[in-house]
Design an enzyme around this catalytic site. Sequence first.
Site, PDB file in Angstrom:
ATOM      1  N   ASP A   1       0.262  -5.154   4.677  1.00 17.98           N
ATOM      2  CA  ASP A   1      -1.130  -4.751   4.491  1.00 17.98           C
ATOM      3  C   ASP A   1      -1.987  -5.880   3.904  1.00 17.98           C
ATOM      4  O   ASP A   1      -3.176  -5.692   3.679  1.00 17.98           O
ATOM      5  CB  ASP A   1      -1.221  -3.503   3.608  1.00 17.98           C
ATOM      6  CG  ASP A   1      -2.406  -2.625   3.971  1.00 17.98           C
ATOM      7  OD1 ASP A   1      -2.926  -2.766   5.092  1.00 17.98           O
ATOM      8  OD2 ASP A   1      -2.826  -1.804   3.133  1.00 17.98           O
TER       9      ASP A   1
ATOM     10  N   LYS B   1       1.536   7.826   1.013  1.00 20.32           N
ATOM     11  CA  LYS B   1       1.964   7.801   2.402  1.00 20.32           C
ATOM     12  C   LYS B   1       3.351   8.425   2.536  1.00 20.32           C
ATOM     13  O   LYS B   1       4.175   8.349   1.615  1.00 20.32           O
ATOM     14  CB  LYS B   1       2.058   6.354   2.903  1.00 20.32           C
ATOM     15  CG  LYS B   1       0.756   5.599   3.029  1.00 20.32           C
ATOM     16  CD  LYS B   1       1.029   4.169   3.476  1.00 20.32           C
ATOM     17  CE  LYS B   1      -0.240   3.335   3.572  1.00 20.32           C
ATOM     18  NZ  LYS B   1      -1.076   3.730   4.713  1.00 20.32           N
TER      19      LYS B   1
ATOM     20  N   ARG C   1     -10.957  -0.882   2.567  1.00 15.52           N
ATOM     21  CA  ARG C   1     -12.407  -0.999   2.718  1.00 15.52           C
ATOM     22  C   ARG C   1     -13.096  -1.036   1.359  1.00 15.52           C
ATOM     23  O   ARG C   1     -14.169  -1.621   1.218  1.00 15.52           O
ATOM     24  CB  ARG C   1     -12.930   0.155   3.566  1.00 15.52           C
ATOM     25  CG  ARG C   1     -12.813   1.529   2.948  1.00 15.52           C
ATOM     26  CD  ARG C   1     -12.978   2.668   3.932  1.00 15.52           C
ATOM     27  NE  ARG C   1     -11.850   2.757   4.837  1.00 15.52           N
ATOM     28  CZ  ARG C   1     -11.734   3.668   5.806  1.00 15.52           C
ATOM     29  NH1 ARG C   1     -12.707   4.556   5.985  1.00 15.52           N
ATOM     30  NH2 ARG C   1     -10.686   3.687   6.589  1.00 15.52           N
TER      31      ARG C   1
ATOM     32  N   ASP D   1       0.841  -1.196   0.000  1.00 15.30           N
ATOM     33  CA  ASP D   1       0.000   0.000   0.000  1.00 15.30           C
ATOM     34  C   ASP D   1       0.871   1.240   0.000  1.00 15.30           C
ATOM     35  O   ASP D   1       1.413   1.629   1.037  1.00 15.30           O
ATOM     36  CB  ASP D   1      -0.929   0.004   1.212  1.00 15.30           C
ATOM     37  CG  ASP D   1      -1.863   1.208   1.212  1.00 15.30           C
ATOM     38  OD1 ASP D   1      -2.021   1.834   0.144  1.00 15.30           O
ATOM     39  OD2 ASP D   1      -2.428   1.508   2.277  1.00 15.30           O
TER      40      ASP D   1
END
Length: 458
Positions: free
Chosen positions: A249, A238, A312, A231
């Site tokens: 992740d 990030k 999600r 990720d």
Amino acid sequence: MNLPTGFVSDSDNALPLYCVQRTGFDDWRKAQTPAIGQWIDAQTFDAASGSLLLLPGDHGIAGAVLGIGDPLDPFAYAHAPHALPPGDWVLANDLADDARNALQLGWGLGSYRYTRYKQPLRAPARLVLAATAADAETFALLDACLRVRDLVNTPTQDMGPQQLEDIAREIAQAHGARIEVIAGDELLAQNFPAIHAVGRASHRAPRLIALRWGDDTHPHVALVGKGVCFDTGGLDIKPADGMRNMKKDMGGAAHALALAELIMARALPVRLTLLVPAVENAIGPDAFRPGEVITTRSGISVEIDNTDAEGRVILGDALVYAGEQAPELLIDFATLTGAARIALGPDLPALYSNDDTLANDWLTAGAQARDPLWRMPLWRPYWRYLTSNVADLANSGPSRMAGSVTAALYLERFVPAQQKWAHLDVYAWNDSERPGRPTGGEAQALRAVYAMLKARFS
């Protein structure tokens, strides 16, 4: 049975090992010879949890005393393999069966080192364990925990979506399961647009891995695991320190795969469906962008507020697909939010559920297995944090309030109203070295969920 690292079935040179609690130490101490008693006193040893004392003999070490805390906690014994000198050790005092199982599990967890790229500096001490004394279920639990650790510890170049698929295929073949994989643009053709959107920028195709096993007459359990193999955060990139460990992740997928393998190995009487949406959240010309609207498998439209809230998004499609099959239980695992870590720290996974009995059973099993987790609320007024002006909902929002709760609420939107469901927001990682918990990947609440399923369906 084949014994894992840290165990041996027989030894002519094993030294005695005494496992002693602090509360029973005085009685044990009084039963020793005067010379040994004087040695113990001189070392001011009192069998505190996590301690160890070597006992002298005429020709060197004559044995050792392991200070333990809770005898049913595997980690009460996990310091032994690397605190003791290398060699063979045999339990010299009586333990109840459940404590003996905890010793075996803890010894195996304490012996573990990730060795794919670097060999450990020393071998662990070995526990002598005759095949008749080895508990098959205990070692199946150990295998599952170590499976999670190995999967999470493997860096992304060797643990991408294809490698997750390969491992799922190996597990399926070993246990007679059926497997189906939907990859690349076929995800769009078969109506998994959210999984495709998150993974489309990577040179490694996104996919949905589906494994099915068991008798159709048995209760149906569906497991879903977040498989974000790396990720970057996507276009909402990030910072370096936040990206450093993002090989982990896919920790939710690791838990779901290991649990599925454990259920099959122990022939739990359930019909099992395992779903792993496997992607890499990469940066590229085709990366999904903030402000885009994705129409998901369910028909719910989602505005992308933040591309770093991607887990999600892929889970939404997988949960809808699982719900279409109307399982008796639906459980998902995901390294979903930093907010859960802020709330509960690294050791306590956050449990969310729409069914009190399911949640309480998992919590009870966790307490009994010494595999803790903590229930958090599905506080529905916080839906206001996921409001979108252009879509049915947003995948994130400007507020930093209740980040773990809002993520769970997002997932709940994709679960059928009457479906019994639990979500575990898991860290899957040890930030620092502790006895039995080496830095790196970690299985959390896995033993607890297996115990819950076993109690419910055996």
